[in-house]
Design an enzyme around this catalytic site. Structure first.
Site, PDB file in Angstrom:
ATOM      1  N   LEU A  59       0.706  -1.205  -0.125  1.00 36.56           N
ATOM      2  CA  LEU A  59      -0.079  -0.097  -0.054  1.00 36.56           C
ATOM      3  C   LEU A  59       1.245   1.023  -0.200  1.00 36.56           C
ATOM      4  O   LEU A  59       0.874   2.690  -0.144  1.00 36.56           O
ATOM      5  CB  LEU A  59      -0.968   0.302   1.190  1.00 36.56           C
ATOM      6  CG  LEU A  59      -1.667  -1.025   1.075  1.00 36.56           C
ATOM      7  CD1 LEU A  59      -2.468  -1.200   2.404  1.00 36.56           C
ATOM      8  CD2 LEU A  59      -2.811  -1.058   0.443  1.00 36.56           C
ATOM      9  N   SER A 195      -6.192   0.869   9.784  1.00 36.44           N
ATOM     10  CA  SER A 195      -7.307  -0.566   9.849  1.00 36.44           C
ATOM     11  C   SER A 195      -8.323  -0.361   9.969  1.00 36.44           C
ATOM     12  O   SER A 195      -9.021   0.086  10.640  1.00 36.44           O
ATOM     13  CB  SER A 195      -6.552  -2.041   9.842  1.00 36.44           C
ATOM     14  OG  SER A 195      -7.495  -3.019   9.378  1.00 36.44           O
ATOM     15  N   TYR A 210      -2.808  -7.479  16.769  1.00 36.19           N
ATOM     16  CA  TYR A 210      -2.508  -6.972  15.032  1.00 36.19           C
ATOM     17  C   TYR A 210      -3.913  -5.469  15.796  1.00 36.19           C
ATOM     18  O   TYR A 210      -3.901  -4.276  15.839  1.00 36.19           O
ATOM     19  CB  TYR A 210      -2.123  -7.345  14.038  1.00 36.19           C
ATOM     20  CG  TYR A 210      -2.869  -6.734  12.966  1.00 36.19           C
ATOM     21  CD1 TYR A 210      -1.422  -5.718  12.169  1.00 36.19           C
ATOM     22  CD2 TYR A 210      -4.445  -6.117  12.726  1.00 36.19           C
ATOM     23  CE1 TYR A 210      -1.975  -5.109  11.128  1.00 36.19           C
ATOM     24  CE2 TYR A 210      -4.757  -5.319  11.359  1.00 36.19           C
ATOM     25  CZ  TYR A 210      -3.489  -4.137  10.670  1.00 36.19           C
ATOM     26  OH  TYR A 210      -4.099  -3.905   9.518  1.00 36.19           O
ATOM     27  N   LYS A 214      -3.557  -0.987  16.080  1.00 39.19           N
ATOM     28  CA  LYS A 214      -4.635  -0.173  14.576  1.00 39.19           C
ATOM     29  C   LYS A 214      -5.167   0.495  16.100  1.00 39.19           C
ATOM     30  O   LYS A 214      -5.296   1.688  15.219  1.00 39.19           O
ATOM     31  CB  LYS A 214      -5.170  -1.534  13.373  1.00 39.19           C
ATOM     32  CG  LYS A 214      -4.064  -1.563  13.102  1.00 39.19           C
ATOM     33  CD  LYS A 214      -2.855  -0.609  12.159  1.00 39.19           C
ATOM     34  CE  LYS A 214      -2.097  -1.220  10.892  1.00 39.19           C
ATOM     35  NZ  LYS A 214      -0.869  -0.324  10.507  1.00 39.19           N
ATOM     36  N   THR A 245      -3.352  -6.979  -2.375  1.00 36.20           N
ATOM     37  CA  THR A 245      -2.116  -6.722  -2.650  1.00 36.20           C
ATOM     38  C   THR A 245      -1.056  -7.916  -2.811  1.00 36.20           C
ATOM     39  O   THR A 245      -1.894  -8.571  -3.172  1.00 36.20           O
ATOM     40  CB  THR A 245      -1.380  -6.021  -0.777  1.00 36.20           C
ATOM     41  OG1 THR A 245      -1.371  -7.216  -0.009  1.00 36.20           O
ATOM     42  CG2 THR A 245      -2.123  -5.159  -0.249  1.00 36.20           C
TER      43      THR A 245
END
Length: 306
Positions: A59, A195, A210, A214, A245
């Site tokens: 990204l 995110s 994670y 975020k 991606t």
């Protein structure tokens, strides 16, 4: 009498139908001369020095392409490995010169800079290099980040620490050094990449650290936005959903069921392409969002609304 009125109206109607009106005249005009499509000038990145972390791939690389497509000719590519940052810079330089054909090629300057965002000193050194090259920095995107999928019981501590060092501390170091350089010049724009996971709990994959990292980045941006608002520095958040991606394509090639699940849970019924983030990142980084700070833009196909 009624017959004469009807006839007179009929004649007026015939004349109106036969006489070319504004619509007919506009349809008969010649097509406009070829050229780039017009847009609001405030969306332009022309004349701005942009910097993106984690920009050698994924990204971050797409954000750089978006800046170049919007007129940026001064860009710094930050990534962990110097050779990969330089390779990305070379590719983007070629892209920039082809995209901005009306710009003197010698005026386009894109550099690669080695930077480990988890190290405060490495981030400071990267900013020194950028300031030495350009003398200022106007728009910074903190895009470097990692994600791993372990259950809470099985997640090794050293990997949790590494994830937080990159995702949370790295975003903070990047934003803080950006503000230190932006405030003396009158301001600038900082975008922290969070995110949709800052707002929801992903399923079926377990990724608690994670998600928490975020969420921390999202609230960090809001807090810094308040702290620096009167100093001309804006801090906003871009929160992508599931994006195709190169990395996710590789993972999903071996797990088609997971892709089906993600698409089924997304109201739009599909995953996003990296290019789908281009408009949002340019908006947040440009003068088009000049009265916007501490805000989040989610680009998730509607995932968070259900």
């Amino acid at each position: 009498m009624a017959t004469r009125i009807a006839a007179r109206h009929s004649g007026i109607l015939r004349n109106a139908l036969c006489r070319p009106g504004p619509i007919a005249r506009s349809m008969s005009t010649a097509p406009p001369p070829p050229g780039p499509p017009k847009t609001l000038p405030s969306f332009s990145m022309q004349g701005k020095v942009c910097m993106v972390t984690g920009a050698a791939r994924g990204l971050g690389y797409e954000f750089c392409r978006a800046f170049v497509s919007s007129g940026c000719t001064s860009l710094a590519i930050l990534d962990l490995k110097e050779d990969e940052a330089n390779a990305a810079a070379t590719e983007l330089l070629t892209f920039a010169r082809a995209t901005n054909s009306n710009v003197d090629p010698s005026s386009v300057k894109i550099i690669g800079v080695e930077c480990d965002v988890s190290s405060e000193r490495s981030v400071q050194k990267a900013y020194e290099d950028v300031m030495s090259a350009y003398g200022r920095v106007d728009s910074v995107v903190a895009s470097a980040g990692i994600v791993e999928n372990y259950s809470a019981f099985d997640y090794p501590f050293d990997r949790i620490k590494r994830l937080y060092d990159i995702n949370v501390h790295g975003a903070f170091f990047t934003a803080r050094e950006a503000a230190r350089n932006m405030i003396p010049q009158g301001g600038g724009s900082i975008v922290l990449v969070s995110s949709m996971s800052a707002n929801i709990v992903n399923i079926p994959q377990p990724q608690t650290p994670y998600n928490a990292s975020k969420a921390a980045v999202k609230h960090m941006a809001a807090s810094l936005a308040v702290e620096w608002a009167k100093k001309g520095v804006r801090v906003n958040v871009l929160s992508p959903g599931y994006m195709l991606t190169k990395l996710t394509k590789t993972i999903l090639a071996h797990d088609t069921e997971l892709r089906t699940t993600w698409e089924r849970l997304t109201p739009m019924g599909k995953m996003g392409e990296p290019e789908d983030l281009a408009g949002a990142i340019v908006f947040l980084s440009s003068d088009a969002s000049s009265f916007m700070t501490g805000s989040e833009i989610r680009v998730d196909g509607g995932y968070c609304i259900i």
